[in-house]
Scaffold this active site. Structure first.
Site, PDB file in Angstrom:
ATOM      1  N   GLY A   1      -7.462   3.940  10.636  1.00 41.15           N
ATOM      2  CA  GLY A   1      -8.112   2.673  10.284  1.00 41.15           C
ATOM      3  C   GLY A   1      -8.234   2.381   8.798  1.00 41.15           C
ATOM      4  O   GLY A   1      -8.926   1.429   8.421  1.00 41.15           O
ATOM      5  N   THR A   2      -7.544   3.138   7.950  1.00 38.65           N
ATOM      6  CA  THR A   2      -7.650   2.866   6.501  1.00 38.65           C
ATOM      7  C   THR A   2      -7.133   1.467   6.167  1.00 38.65           C
ATOM      8  O   THR A   2      -7.750   0.741   5.380  1.00 38.65           O
ATOM      9  CB  THR A   2      -6.880   3.902   5.656  1.00 38.65           C
ATOM     10  OG1 THR A   2      -5.570   4.067   6.207  1.00 38.65           O
ATOM     11  CG2 THR A   2      -7.582   5.239   5.619  1.00 38.65           C
ATOM     12  N   GLY A   3      -6.007   1.093   6.785  1.00 44.05           N
ATOM     13  CA  GLY A   3      -5.422  -0.222   6.488  1.00 44.05           C
ATOM     14  C   GLY A   3      -6.326  -1.351   6.966  1.00 44.05           C
ATOM     15  O   GLY A   3      -6.522  -2.353   6.263  1.00 44.05           O
ATOM     16  N   CYS A   4      -6.897  -1.196   8.174  1.00 36.88           N
ATOM     17  CA  CYS A   4      -7.828  -2.205   8.717  1.00 36.88           C
ATOM     18  C   CYS A   4      -9.025  -2.351   7.781  1.00 36.88           C
ATOM     19  O   CYS A   4      -9.464  -3.456   7.456  1.00 36.88           O
ATOM     20  CB  CYS A   4      -8.342  -1.782  10.095  1.00 36.88           C
ATOM     21  SG  CYS A   4      -7.054  -1.455  11.309  1.00 36.88           S
TER      22      CYS A   4
ATOM     23  N   THR B   1      -7.742   9.529   8.547  1.00 38.11           N
ATOM     24  CA  THR B   1      -7.406   8.256   7.888  1.00 38.11           C
ATOM     25  C   THR B   1      -7.121   7.165   8.922  1.00 38.11           C
ATOM     26  O   THR B   1      -6.456   6.182   8.618  1.00 38.11           O
ATOM     27  CB  THR B   1      -6.179   8.425   6.967  1.00 38.11           C
ATOM     28  OG1 THR B   1      -5.093   8.944   7.758  1.00 38.11           O
ATOM     29  CG2 THR B   1      -6.466   9.347   5.807  1.00 38.11           C
TER      30      THR B   1
ATOM     31  N   LYS C   1       0.839  -1.211   0.000  1.00 38.68           N
ATOM     32  CA  LYS C   1       0.000   0.000   0.000  1.00 38.68           C
ATOM     33  C   LYS C   1       0.868   1.252   0.000  1.00 38.68           C
ATOM     34  O   LYS C   1       1.812   1.350   0.772  1.00 38.68           O
ATOM     35  CB  LYS C   1      -0.895   0.005   1.243  1.00 38.68           C
ATOM     36  CG  LYS C   1      -1.818  -1.199   1.337  1.00 38.68           C
ATOM     37  CD  LYS C   1      -2.575  -1.202   2.660  1.00 38.68           C
ATOM     38  CE  LYS C   1      -1.652  -1.371   3.843  1.00 38.68           C
ATOM     39  NZ  LYS C   1      -2.363  -1.578   5.120  1.00 38.68           N
TER      40      LYS C   1
END
Ligand SMILES: Nc1ncnc2c1ncn2[C@@H]1O[C@H](COP(=O)(O)OP(=O)(O)O)[C@@H](O)[C@H]1O
Ligand SMILES: Cc1ncc(COP(=O)(O)O)c(N)n1
Length: 267
Positions: free
Chosen positions: A211-214, A209, A176
């Site tokens: 928690g974007t990865g979660c 942003t 990412k």
């Protein structure tokens, strides 16, 4: 009735933007039934993490054994693990229960800069969990830690690192690019059995942003059983996340780095 049960094996974020709370929202938004195995409690708000209380590995295993003996599971998202003992327990459960569609988000450090994985557990993540993942979704600092290399600074070095991460054993890698600068946020997917694909989205100017990865990894897990292939699941998850980031400023969950809007299609 939802046809799919998706399990999040991850930590708790009381502020609701990351961890199992974010995962349940994303699973629900994608029309699947969410389940959770909690690996750690955190004390956390939009301003940062003030404490971590790991769940003993034996009790994480107990949660998994109880749940998987009963429920049919169609995909699994693995997030914060905290310790090497919990990481090893999850790796064992993936084999023992033959879990399908395993998406591993190798959570190490929160956006706020707080550590969520003991430094000594990176080795267990690299050697025990990555080889059992159908897809691993590191951000740039996590990729650098896993590879023991400097962080990628452009798309060319990202592509090279994605291929090297594949050599650690996962079936596919989604590296990412949220941490790079530029007008677009680009993620790179490389696979053992398909051509590489890049996913581009306009970079949204917001600080919300958390928690974007979660949210991305749990959306991919929810879509894997519903889409024809992994690239279609990642594309669908990325489109959903981009809109959730675009609408993030509508949520007021605190004065720090706020969560994304998981229910943008409904509210
Ligand atoms: N400001 C932004 N605008 C649009 N997409 C973003 C933005 N920040 C992150 N993303 C996307 O969110 C996802 C998570 O990105 P990243 O920040 O790299 O991971 P993490 O949340 O694990 O640190 C990726 O798909 C990335 O491209
Ligand atoms: C329980 C838990 N799991 C994961 C994250 C990472 O999310 P982010 O990188 O967006 O802070 C977090 N903050 N808390």
């Amino acid at each position: 009735m939802s046809a799919y049960n998706i399990v999040s094996i991850a930590g708790s974020d009381p502020s609701g933007g990351a961890g199992v709370q974010a995962d349940l929202k994303a699973f629900s938004a994608h029309g699947t039934f969410g389940m959770t195995v909690v690996t750690a409690l955190t004390a956390q708000s939009t301003r940062g993490v003030t404490g971590v209380h790991p769940v003993p590995a034996r009790f994480v295993a107990h949660q998994m054994d109880t749940l998987f003996a009963d429920a049919a599971v169609h995909a699994v998202k693995v997030g914060m693990l905290g310790t090497s003992e919990v990481t090893e327990a999850v790796a064992e459960a993936i084999d023992h229960h033959a879990l399908p569609n395993v998406v591993v988000d190798p959570v190490m450090v929160a956006k706020s800069g707080d550590r969520l994985l003991e430094a000594s557990a990176v080795d267990a993540l690299r050697t025990k969990l990555l080889p059992r993942a159908d897809l691993v979704t590191p951000n740039l600092p996590e990729a650098a830690d896993l590879l023991e290399e400097p962080e990628a600074t452009d798309l060319a070095s990202m592509r090279a690192q994605a291929w090297r991460l594949l050599e650690l054993g996962p079936r596919r890698v989604l590296l990412k690019g949220g941490h790079l600068a530029g007008g677009e946020s680009v993620d790179v997917l490389v696979s053992r059995d398909a051509d590489p694909v890049e996913f581009r989205a306009p970079r949204v100017a917001t600080r919300n942003t958390h928690g974007t990865g979660c949210t991305l990894s749990s959306s991919i897990a929810a879509l894997l059983p519903q889409r024809p292939d992994v690239a279609a699941a990642v594309g669908g998850a990325k489109d959903y996340l981009t809109e959730a980031i675009r609408r993030a400023d509508e949520i007021d969950a605190g004065g720090g780095q706020g969560p994304v809007h998981h229910f943008h299609a409904w509210w």
